[in-house]
Design a protein around this motif. Sequence first.
Motif, mmCIF file in Angstrom:
data_model
loop_
_atom_site.group_PDB
_atom_site.id
_atom_site.type_symbol
_atom_site.label_atom_id
_atom_site.label_comp_id
_atom_site.label_asym_id
_atom_site.label_seq_id
_atom_site.Cartn_x
_atom_site.Cartn_y
_atom_site.Cartn_z
ATOM 1 N N ILE A 15 0.822 -1.203 0.000
ATOM 2 C CA ILE A 15 0.000 0.000 0.000
ATOM 3 C C ILE A 15 0.857 1.254 0.000
ATOM 4 O O ILE A 15 1.999 1.252 0.470
ATOM 5 N N ILE A 16 0.289 2.329 -0.563
ATOM 6 C CA ILE A 16 0.817 3.680 -0.432
ATOM 7 C C ILE A 16 -0.372 4.556 -0.069
ATOM 8 O O ILE A 16 -1.398 4.520 -0.746
ATOM 9 N N VAL A 17 -0.256 5.304 1.012
ATOM 10 C CA VAL A 17 -1.332 6.191 1.441
ATOM 11 C C VAL A 17 -0.793 7.617 1.500
ATOM 12 O O VAL A 17 0.173 7.892 2.225
ATOM 13 N N ALA A 18 -1.404 8.515 0.711
ATOM 14 C CA ALA A 18 -0.965 9.909 0.633
ATOM 15 C C ALA A 18 -2.020 10.806 1.257
ATOM 16 O O ALA A 18 -3.184 10.786 0.843
ATOM 17 N N THR A 19 -1.638 11.603 2.246
ATOM 18 C CA THR A 19 -2.571 12.489 2.935
ATOM 19 C C THR A 19 -2.128 13.932 2.784
ATOM 20 O O THR A 19 -1.058 14.212 2.245
ATOM 21 N N GLY A 20 -2.974 14.856 3.253
ATOM 22 C CA GLY A 20 -2.570 16.263 3.296
ATOM 23 C C GLY A 20 -3.273 17.173 2.323
ATOM 24 O O GLY A 20 -3.157 18.385 2.422
ATOM 25 N N PHE A 21 -4.025 16.628 1.350
ATOM 26 C CA PHE A 21 -4.701 17.492 0.381
ATOM 27 C C PHE A 21 -5.716 18.386 1.095
ATOM 28 O O PHE A 21 -6.475 17.937 1.952
ATOM 29 N N GLY A 22 -5.730 19.656 0.724
ATOM 30 C CA GLY A 22 -6.697 20.587 1.289
ATOM 31 C C GLY A 22 -6.262 21.245 2.577
ATOM 32 O O GLY A 22 -6.938 22.160 3.061
ATOM 33 N N SER A 23 -5.145 20.806 3.166
ATOM 34 C CA SER A 23 -4.663 21.467 4.372
ATOM 35 C C SER A 23 -4.103 22.836 4.013
ATOM 36 O O SER A 23 -3.864 23.145 2.839
ATOM 37 N N GLU A 24 -3.872 23.648 5.019
ATOM 38 C CA GLU A 24 -3.500 25.044 4.761
ATOM 39 C C GLU A 24 -2.247 25.170 3.923
ATOM 40 O O GLU A 24 -2.165 25.987 3.007
ATOM 41 N N ASP A 25 -1.235 24.370 4.217
ATOM 42 C CA ASP A 25 0.014 24.438 3.459
ATOM 43 C C ASP A 25 0.242 23.213 2.576
ATOM 44 O O ASP A 25 1.298 23.066 1.975
ATOM 45 N N GLY A 26 -0.793 22.315 2.497
ATOM 46 C CA GLY A 26 -0.675 21.123 1.673
ATOM 47 C C GLY A 26 0.191 20.040 2.264
ATOM 48 O O GLY A 26 0.481 19.038 1.609
ATOM 49 N N LYS A 27 0.603 20.207 3.531
ATOM 50 C CA LYS A 27 1.517 19.235 4.134
ATOM 51 C C LYS A 27 0.750 18.062 4.710
ATOM 52 O O LYS A 27 -0.252 18.224 5.397
ATOM 53 N N GLY A 28 1.210 16.856 4.410
ATOM 54 C CA GLY A 28 0.630 15.640 4.960
ATOM 55 C C GLY A 28 1.733 14.643 5.232
ATOM 56 O O GLY A 28 2.905 15.003 5.378
ATOM 57 N N VAL A 29 1.363 13.385 5.299
ATOM 58 C CA VAL A 29 2.322 12.306 5.530
ATOM 59 C C VAL A 29 2.092 11.236 4.479
ATOM 60 O O VAL A 29 0.953 10.967 4.087
ATOM 61 N N LEU A 30 3.173 10.631 4.018
ATOM 62 C CA LEU A 30 3.101 9.531 3.057
ATOM 63 C C LEU A 30 3.458 8.240 3.782
ATOM 64 O O LEU A 30 4.524 8.134 4.402
ATOM 65 N N TYR A 31 2.545 7.274 3.758
ATOM 66 C CA TYR A 31 2.756 5.980 4.393
ATOM 67 C C TYR A 31 2.866 4.909 3.315
ATOM 68 O O TYR A 31 2.190 4.980 2.295
ATOM 69 N N SER A 32 3.679 3.866 3.588
ATOM 70 C CA SER A 32 3.774 2.786 2.613
ATOM 71 C C SER A 32 4.422 1.553 3.226
ATOM 72 O O SER A 32 5.255 1.653 4.138
ATOM 73 N N THR A 33 4.024 0.393 2.706
ATOM 74 C CA THR A 33 4.732 -0.845 3.040
ATOM 75 C C THR A 33 6.021 -0.962 2.223
ATOM 76 O O THR A 33 6.871 -1.800 2.526
ATOM 77 N N LEU A 34 6.156 -0.120 1.195
ATOM 78 C CA LEU A 34 7.382 -0.091 0.401
ATOM 79 C C LEU A 34 8.467 0.654 1.169
ATOM 80 O O LEU A 34 8.182 1.548 1.979
ATOM 81 N N LYS A 35 9.708 0.342 0.887
ATOM 82 C CA LYS A 35 10.817 0.943 1.608
ATOM 83 C C LYS A 35 11.155 2.311 1.009
ATOM 84 O O LYS A 35 12.070 2.455 0.199
ATOM 85 N N LEU A 36 10.377 3.309 1.413
ATOM 86 C CA LEU A 36 10.603 4.679 0.920
ATOM 87 C C LEU A 36 11.875 5.236 1.529
ATOM 88 O O LEU A 36 12.113 5.106 2.729
ATOM 89 N N ASP A 37 12.692 5.852 0.685
ATOM 90 C CA ASP A 37 14.007 6.331 1.127
ATOM 91 C C ASP A 37 14.132 7.829 0.854
ATOM 92 O O ASP A 37 15.114 8.287 0.289
ATOM 93 N N ALA A 38 13.111 8.590 1.223
ATOM 94 C CA ALA A 38 13.103 10.026 0.931
ATOM 95 C C ALA A 38 12.719 10.820 2.176
ATOM 96 O O ALA A 38 11.947 10.342 3.012
ATOM 97 N N LYS A 39 13.245 12.024 2.281
ATOM 98 C CA LYS A 39 12.886 12.919 3.367
ATOM 99 C C LYS A 39 11.892 13.984 2.910
ATOM 100 O O LYS A 39 11.334 14.699 3.740
#
Length: 508
Positions: free
Chosen positions: A387-411
């Motif tokens: 899974i990949i779950v992307a959140t944060g749309f519609g927030s004041e600055d667009g900031k959310g969190v990205l969750y995944s079972t994949l080994k994401l290697d980004a800051k």
Amino acid sequence: MILAESPRRQRVTKLVNWGHWFALANIIIAIVIASIFVFSSPMPGTGVGTVYLLANWFGHIGFMTFFGFVIFILPLCYLVNNQRVIKLSASIIAAVGLALLAFDALLFNRTGFHISFHAADLLRSEAQSTMAIESWQQWSFLLLLFVVWLGFQLVLANAIWKRVERFTRYKVGIPVTTFFVSCFVTSHAIHVWADARLYQPIIKQDNMFPLSYPATAKTTMSRYGLLDLAAYEERKQLQFNPDIHNITYPAEPVYCSIETNRNLTVVVQTDNEQTVNVGEIASANLFQVANYYSTASTIEGLMVSTLFGVPEIYQDALSQKRPVLLALPLGSGMPVSIHSDDALPLPQLSGYQQPITNNHQGLHIAFMQSADIASYVKSTLARNHDIIVATGFGSEDGKGVLYSTLKLDAKLASTEDLAPTILSALGCNAPTTYYSTGQNLLSPNRAWLVSTSGERIVVFHDNKRTDVLSNGSYEISDMATGKRSKDPLNVDLLSQAIKHLSRFSTQN
């Protein structure tokens, strides 16, 4: 003793008067033809932009047509004695000139280019394709159409000649001249101001009409302290046109293998409610990117950014394109579906839309509200999907969190990174620059990201967020606190980011 005018002088006077009326008639015709340029371009959207458009339309086309009369026709009135030769020559010149203007207008409407040496290759390819399609009957029809147009010019020239004495009684020379000169001067004066401020609704009209070279006066204004030339050049370097119409997507053909036995579900949040804590659902098995930004200003823009891997400014230009993210897996035999309660932004995507209850294997991309995410993620994990779950749309600055079972290697990540990450997870190793402005989060190679929000470019780098408006003005803020930053502008990075963002646009 009063001396009467000589017959030759009388004839020259009549010819010159006739020439002015003939020129005025063709100026009106040219203005009508030039309306194609106006209606082929986006409207300015502001009052001063509309005033400039009208002034430039009448002033430039009027000046260009009258200049042609002065160069090609007026000398004949003094050098040639036969009025029939003058009328025939003037009619041919006018017919050819207006035919070229009409051809240029149709070319601009189709490609956005004018007749020039820079567009020679385009014109050659257009001519070759047209000649391959058009039959000799159609070419004969075009020739006949020009003959009819020439005949109209001859009729117009003779009609004016017969009535030139009557027309001379109407004292319209000064009002008409004043109107066109005022339009010409006003348009250039407004452009000087707009160029100094890089006012986009006017600057983007620079290429609307052929042979148009609006005044700038940057050097003169800077000499008298009216313009900071260094600041101007900095802003101009950051300037961009948000109205993208002609694109090449993908930039290069994309060839890669897809592991059709993989199962991957992508969930994108579509509301601004409190973000679901997906970590609690999946215990400690999820990788997270805490600095994930969803900057699209609309649901449609969010969907386009997710599926195509490009910012929402490309939405209108993608109306006839299929996203590589969907086409590659489907072409390899992997089932693909999009789940959404809302209508998909582009008609060509409707065939991918499936109900949320469709639990087939393969690739699922779901756009849903936060209240529905938890249960959907639970059922998806139960079916052993990544899974990949992307959140944060519609927030004041667009900031959310990205969750995944994949080994994401980004800051740092954005919506545009989803498409290349998904394809990489499915085994595709094609260069991401061919089809996306984002990067593969499994092995990122950039420490900055660029996206758009409405008509502004947003660049994230070194814990700073830089918002750049289309006219080149900008604002820097701290990503952690949201407060305005006094750090100096990184012009080189922003210039590189804007070029990267515009990589699929043929207008850049």
